[in-house]
Design a protein around this motif. Structure first.
Motif, PDB file in Angstrom:
ATOM      1  N   ALA A   1       0.768  -1.092  -0.145  1.00  0.00           N
ATOM      2  CA  ALA A   1      -0.033  -0.020  -0.001  1.00  0.00           C
ATOM      3  C   ALA A   1       0.606   1.410  -0.132  1.00  0.00           C
ATOM      4  CB  ALA A   1      -0.354   0.337   1.174  1.00  0.00           C
ATOM      5  N   LEU A   2       1.884   1.063   0.944  1.00  0.00           N
ATOM      6  CA  LEU A   2       2.934   2.401   0.646  1.00  0.00           C
ATOM      7  C   LEU A   2       3.714   2.053  -0.402  1.00  0.00           C
ATOM      8  CD1 LEU A   2       4.151   2.268   4.435  1.00  0.00           C
ATOM      9  CD2 LEU A   2       2.557   3.391   3.477  1.00  0.00           C
ATOM     10  N   ASP A   3       3.806   1.233  -1.082  1.00  0.00           N
ATOM     11  CA  ASP A   3       4.509   1.519  -2.016  1.00  0.00           C
ATOM     12  C   ASP A   3       3.727   2.007  -3.924  1.00  0.00           C
ATOM     13  OD1 ASP A   3       7.519   1.466  -3.259  1.00  0.00           O
ATOM     14  OD2 ASP A   3       6.393   0.299  -4.812  1.00  0.00           O
ATOM     15  N   SER A   4       2.635   2.036  -3.625  1.00  0.00           N
ATOM     16  CA  SER A   4       1.091   1.794  -4.416  1.00  0.00           C
ATOM     17  C   SER A   4       1.157   3.469  -5.177  1.00  0.00           C
ATOM     18  CB  SER A   4       0.323   1.513  -4.261  1.00  0.00           C
ATOM     19  OG  SER A   4      -0.527   2.233  -2.914  1.00  0.00           O
ATOM     20  N   VAL A   5       1.402   4.396  -4.478  1.00  0.00           N
ATOM     21  CA  VAL A   5       1.509   6.022  -4.112  1.00  0.00           C
ATOM     22  C   VAL A   5       2.955   6.352  -4.501  1.00  0.00           C
ATOM     23  CG1 VAL A   5       0.315   8.446  -3.765  1.00  0.00           C
ATOM     24  CG2 VAL A   5      -0.485   5.866  -2.857  1.00  0.00           C
ATOM     25  N   ALA A   6       3.335   7.276  -5.651  1.00  0.00           N
ATOM     26  CA  ALA A   6       4.388   7.155  -6.266  1.00  0.00           C
ATOM     27  C   ALA A   6       4.195   8.688  -6.552  1.00  0.00           C
ATOM     28  CB  ALA A   6       4.973   6.794  -6.616  1.00  0.00           C
ATOM     29  N   VAL A   7       5.131   9.260  -7.643  1.00  0.00           N
ATOM     30  CA  VAL A   7       5.683  10.504  -7.647  1.00  0.00           C
ATOM     31  C   VAL A   7       6.659  10.183  -8.655  1.00  0.00           C
ATOM     32  CG1 VAL A   7       3.479  11.675  -6.800  1.00  0.00           C
ATOM     33  CG2 VAL A   7       6.070  12.169  -6.434  1.00  0.00           C
ATOM     34  N   VAL A   8       7.576  10.599  -9.698  1.00  0.00           N
ATOM     35  CA  VAL A   8       8.610  10.183 -10.139  1.00  0.00           C
ATOM     36  C   VAL A   8       8.958  11.508 -10.271  1.00  0.00           C
ATOM     37  CG1 VAL A   8       9.943   9.930 -12.309  1.00  0.00           C
ATOM     38  CG2 VAL A   8       7.469   8.653 -11.511  1.00  0.00           C
ATOM     39  N   LEU A   9      10.205  12.439  -9.811  1.00  0.00           N
ATOM     40  CA  LEU A   9      10.987  13.473  -9.777  1.00  0.00           C
ATOM     41  C   LEU A   9      12.088  13.157  -9.967  1.00  0.00           C
ATOM     42  CD1 LEU A   9      10.063  14.418  -5.989  1.00  0.00           C
ATOM     43  CD2 LEU A   9       8.686  15.343  -8.553  1.00  0.00           C
ATOM     44  N   GLY A  10      12.236  13.757 -11.266  1.00  0.00           N
ATOM     45  CA  GLY A  10      13.937  13.450 -11.864  1.00  0.00           C
ATOM     46  C   GLY A  10      14.561  12.487 -12.184  1.00  0.00           C
ATOM     47  N   GLY A  11      13.676  11.724 -12.981  1.00  0.00           N
ATOM     48  CA  GLY A  11      14.039  10.443 -12.782  1.00  0.00           C
ATOM     49  C   GLY A  11      13.732   9.143 -11.545  1.00  0.00           C
ATOM     50  N   ILE A  12      13.756   9.614 -10.292  1.00  0.00           N
ATOM     51  CA  ILE A  12      13.556   8.825  -9.116  1.00  0.00           C
ATOM     52  C   ILE A  12      11.935   8.775  -9.339  1.00  0.00           C
ATOM     53  CG2 ILE A  12      13.927   8.779  -6.827  1.00  0.00           C
ATOM     54  CD1 ILE A  12      16.597  10.857  -7.535  1.00  0.00           C
ATOM     55  N   ARG A  13      11.530   7.572  -8.537  1.00  0.00           N
ATOM     56  CA  ARG A  13      10.128   7.203  -8.166  1.00  0.00           C
ATOM     57  C   ARG A  13      10.230   7.272  -6.728  1.00  0.00           C
ATOM     58  NH1 ARG A  13       7.260   2.671  -6.993  1.00  0.00           N
ATOM     59  NH2 ARG A  13       4.566   3.054  -7.298  1.00  0.00           N
ATOM     60  N   VAL A  14       9.685   8.439  -6.233  1.00  0.00           N
ATOM     61  CA  VAL A  14       9.164   8.918  -4.443  1.00  0.00           C
ATOM     62  C   VAL A  14       7.405   8.235  -4.294  1.00  0.00           C
ATOM     63  CG1 VAL A  14       9.965  10.152  -3.141  1.00  0.00           C
ATOM     64  CG2 VAL A  14      10.738  10.432  -5.271  1.00  0.00           C
ATOM     65  N   SER A  15       7.590   7.263  -3.525  1.00  0.00           N
ATOM     66  CA  SER A  15       6.669   6.820  -2.860  1.00  0.00           C
ATOM     67  C   SER A  15       6.615   6.893  -1.023  1.00  0.00           C
ATOM     68  CB  SER A  15       6.693   5.116  -2.703  1.00  0.00           C
ATOM     69  OG  SER A  15       7.593   3.993  -2.680  1.00  0.00           O
ATOM     70  N   PRO A  16       5.724   7.071  -0.642  1.00  0.00           N
ATOM     71  CA  PRO A  16       5.857   6.477   0.851  1.00  0.00           C
ATOM     72  C   PRO A  16       7.304   5.422   1.780  1.00  0.00           C
ATOM     73  CG  PRO A  16       3.918   7.196   0.294  1.00  0.00           C
ATOM     74  CD  PRO A  16       4.384   6.563  -0.691  1.00  0.00           C
ATOM     75  N   LEU A  17       6.424   4.494   1.243  1.00  0.00           N
ATOM     76  CA  LEU A  17       7.748   3.418   0.972  1.00  0.00           C
ATOM     77  C   LEU A  17       9.778   3.891   1.073  1.00  0.00           C
ATOM     78  CD1 LEU A  17       8.306   0.747   2.367  1.00  0.00           C
ATOM     79  CD2 LEU A  17       7.764   0.149  -0.168  1.00  0.00           C
ATOM     80  N   LEU A  18       9.274   4.261   0.300  1.00  0.00           N
ATOM     81  CA  LEU A  18      10.837   4.640  -0.376  1.00  0.00           C
ATOM     82  C   LEU A  18      11.787   6.534   0.873  1.00  0.00           C
ATOM     83  CD1 LEU A  18      13.769   4.963  -1.945  1.00  0.00           C
ATOM     84  CD2 LEU A  18      12.370   6.243  -3.072  1.00  0.00           C
ATOM     85  N   ILE A  19      10.449   6.713   1.335  1.00  0.00           N
ATOM     86  CA  ILE A  19      10.319   8.667   2.444  1.00  0.00           C
ATOM     87  C   ILE A  19      10.757   7.559   3.564  1.00  0.00           C
ATOM     88  CG2 ILE A  19      10.102   9.811   3.091  1.00  0.00           C
ATOM     89  CD1 ILE A  19       8.158  10.979   1.024  1.00  0.00           C
ATOM     90  N   ILE A  20       9.396   6.362   3.951  1.00  0.00           N
ATOM     91  CA  ILE A  20       9.917   5.186   5.054  1.00  0.00           C
ATOM     92  C   ILE A  20      11.912   5.080   5.485  1.00  0.00           C
ATOM     93  CG2 ILE A  20       9.430   4.292   6.421  1.00  0.00           C
ATOM     94  CD1 ILE A  20       6.059   4.726   5.695  1.00  0.00           C
ATOM     95  N   LYS A  21      11.987   4.234   4.338  1.00  0.00           N
ATOM     96  CA  LYS A  21      13.400   3.214   4.239  1.00  0.00           C
ATOM     97  C   LYS A  21      14.152   3.946   4.257  1.00  0.00           C
ATOM     98  CE  LYS A  21      13.329  -0.057   1.660  1.00  0.00           C
ATOM     99  NZ  LYS A  21      12.919  -0.475   0.351  1.00  0.00           N
ATOM    100  N   THR A  22      14.059   5.440   3.361  1.00  0.00           N
ATOM    101  CA  THR A  22      15.555   6.027   3.500  1.00  0.00           C
ATOM    102  C   THR A  22      15.646   6.788   4.375  1.00  0.00           C
ATOM    103  OG1 THR A  22      14.812   6.232   0.721  1.00  0.00           O
ATOM    104  CG2 THR A  22      16.542   8.014   1.573  1.00  0.00           C
ATOM    105  N   THR A  23      15.137   7.649   5.649  1.00  0.00           N
ATOM    106  CA  THR A  23      14.976   7.879   6.082  1.00  0.00           C
ATOM    107  C   THR A  23      15.547   7.059   7.535  1.00  0.00           C
ATOM    108  OG1 THR A  23      12.778   9.309   6.026  1.00  0.00           O
ATOM    109  CG2 THR A  23      13.513   9.182   8.286  1.00  0.00           C
ATOM    110  N   ILE A  24      14.896   5.984   7.580  1.00  0.00           N
ATOM    111  CA  ILE A  24      15.597   4.744   9.010  1.00  0.00           C
ATOM    112  C   ILE A  24      16.862   3.801   8.456  1.00  0.00           C
ATOM    113  CG2 ILE A  24      14.788   2.606   9.418  1.00  0.00           C
ATOM    114  CD1 ILE A  24      11.657   3.289   9.453  1.00  0.00           C
ATOM    115  N   ALA A  25      16.940   3.602   7.394  1.00  0.00           N
ATOM    116  CA  ALA A  25      18.402   3.711   6.797  1.00  0.00           C
ATOM    117  C   ALA A  25      19.564   5.346   7.554  1.00  0.00           C
ATOM    118  CB  ALA A  25      18.376   3.237   5.528  1.00  0.00           C
ATOM    119  N   MET A  26      18.781   6.082   6.548  1.00  0.00           N
ATOM    120  CA  MET A  26      19.807   7.247   6.862  1.00  0.00           C
ATOM    121  C   MET A  26      19.796   7.219   8.578  1.00  0.00           C
ATOM    122  SD  MET A  26      21.380   9.157   5.037  1.00  0.00           S
ATOM    123  CE  MET A  26      20.682   9.349   2.951  1.00  0.00           C
ATOM    124  N   ALA A  27      19.561   7.668   9.015  1.00  0.00           N
ATOM    125  CA  ALA A  27      18.690   7.727  11.064  1.00  0.00           C
ATOM    126  C   ALA A  27      20.779   6.284  10.916  1.00  0.00           C
ATOM    127  CB  ALA A  27      18.154   7.268  11.097  1.00  0.00           C
TER     128      ALA A  27
END
Length: 436
Positions: free
Chosen positions: A154-180
């Motif tokens: 469900a988190l990966d189903s909604v996404a927008v493409v910015l500069g060739g990158i598919r940005v979804s809520p799942l990607l944001i959550i994964k990136t935030t946790i991994a970055m921390a």
């Protein structure tokens, strides 16, 4: 998962929950969970009142002491998990396992929270502990409830493409946790390497600071690059963002970049280093720290001047201890014309030689500098080897000793005397008041 499938999944979930709520075993399990909560709170309160962490963990290694402290603080969760698990085992033997599913779910969630708290007990940053604990427990709870895969879809189903990158809520959550996590690990590694660099006696203080800053910067860059590659972001697709950063640097971040580059230059050419006494404009003091954007100069009276690195590169800087810590101190004084200037110079040199902190390797000297209007001016110079202990205090000690020596030898310090002559009588206006 499209929106129609997601709607069907939510509807099925609500129907399942409604069916379970109407079952009498649901309320039985809920009552047992509340009873287990009361028992856990009572037992945890009794344990905390009887256990003194200061005396119990005294002399223990730091990791073990932190682990025990977290275990005592989470004793209510541990007791709740154990009691709930025991009650569930009893119900499995007395009735069907499906009638105790709520108990095993509550016990699993409690055990997951306890394990996560113990795993994060080594982290000192409380914000990082809360962020990691809540995030890990949310993932564990979804996995225990069997909702992890559907939530991820469900988190990966909604996404927008910015500069060739598919940005979804799942990607944001994964990136935030991994970055921390990556930045925390880089901070731990950086502190370990900093301690090793600081303990290296063959490195100068400026070189130590330079290596520490370079190691810290490289670790942060490596952590960001690894996280972006791990979450599936192609670094080449970030060209548009790097261009925006370049524009930002060109318009609004010139000073920050200039101070950063100036800091690297200062550390590389060793013109100033921690511990040096410097004068920049009207600011005088000892360098206590060299940071990325500024240096900290301790004035000795509780104040600290934060001077941008760029000012040290572009302005005139007086470094009192650049090549040698020996510092020349001057004391200027005057005597009247009744004194013998040779005897005055000899007395001043003797006073300076007897004053503590004045080095004997370079003997003091006294010169007569001027025949002034009210007396003779002298300049007494001497060297000290510890300017970081202060120069005004040793100058004051020498002047007090000179004053005592002058009084003992009958040498007077001149002061201006003015004669006022009145020529002719002064007119006086008398006013007689009527007593009536």
């Amino acid at each position: 998962m499209d929106l129609e499938a997601f709607y069907g999944w939510v509807l099925a979930a609500f129907r399942s929950v409604g069916a379970e709520v109407t079952s009498p075993w649901f309320y039985t399990q809920l009552g047992l969970i509340l009873a287990a909560t009361g028992v856990a709170l009572a037992v945890a309160a009794a344990l905390r009142s009887r256990i003194d962490m200061t005396s119990l963990a005294m002399g223990w290694p730091t990791p073990l002491r932190l682990l025990v402290r977290v275990l005592v603080e989470s004793s209510s969760t541990a007791v709740f998990a154990i009691v709930t698990l025991i009650v569930r085992l009893v119900m499995v033997h007395l009735t069907w396992p499906s009638r105790s599913y709520l108990l095993i779910t509550a016990a699993s969630l409690a055990f997951a929270w306890l394990i996560i708290r113990l795993a994060t007990s080594m982290i000192r940053n409380q914000f990082a502990v809360r962020l990691l604990s809540v995030s890990a427990w949310a993932v564990a709870a979804l996995s225990i409830l069997g909702l992890l895969d559907s939530t991820v879809d469900a988190l990966d189903s909604v996404a927008v493409v910015l500069g060739g990158i598919r940005v979804s809520p799942l990607l944001i959550i994964k990136t935030t946790i991994a970055m921390a996590v990556a930045l925390w690990l880089s901070s731990v590694i950086s502190k370990f390497l900093e301690s090793r660099i600081t303990s290296a006696r063959d490195l100068t203080p400026s070189l130590q600071v330079l290596l520490i800053k370079m190691v810290r910067l490289l670790l942060i860059v490596a952590a960001i690059a690894i996280v972006l590659a791990a979450v599936g972001i192609n670094l080449s697709s970030l060209a548009i963002f790097s261009g925006a950063i370049g524009v930002g640097v060109g318009f609004g971040l010139q000073k920050i970049v200039a101070n950063f580059v100036s800091g690297i230059i200062l550390l590389a050419d060793k013109s100033v280093k921690p511990g040096d006494l410097i004068t920049v404009g009207d600011n005088f003091g000892r360098i206590s720290a060299m940071n990325t954007r500024y240096i900290s100069v301790a004035a000795g009276d509780g104040r600290e001047f934060l001077i941008p690195n760029e000012d040290l590169v572009t302005q005139k800087v007086t470094n009192w201890t650049y090549t040698d810590k020996n510092t020349l101190v001057k004391v200027r004084f005057s005597t009247n014309y009744d004194a013998d200037p040779r005897a005055v110079c000899k007395l001043a040199v003797e006073v300076a030689t007897a004053t503590p902190r004045i080095t004997k390797l370079k003997p003091p000297s006294c010169l007569i500098t001027e025949f002034a209007e009210y007396g003779m001016n002298f300049s007494l110079t001497f060297w000290i080897a510890d300017p970081d202990a202060g120069m005004d205090n040793v100058r004051s000690d020498v002047m007090l000793a000179l004053w005592e020596a002058f009084k003992r030898e009958g040498i007077r310090v001149p002061y201006p005397v003015r004669d006022i002559r009145v020529r002719g009588p002064l007119p006086v206006d008398a006013v007689i008041e009527n007593p009536t």
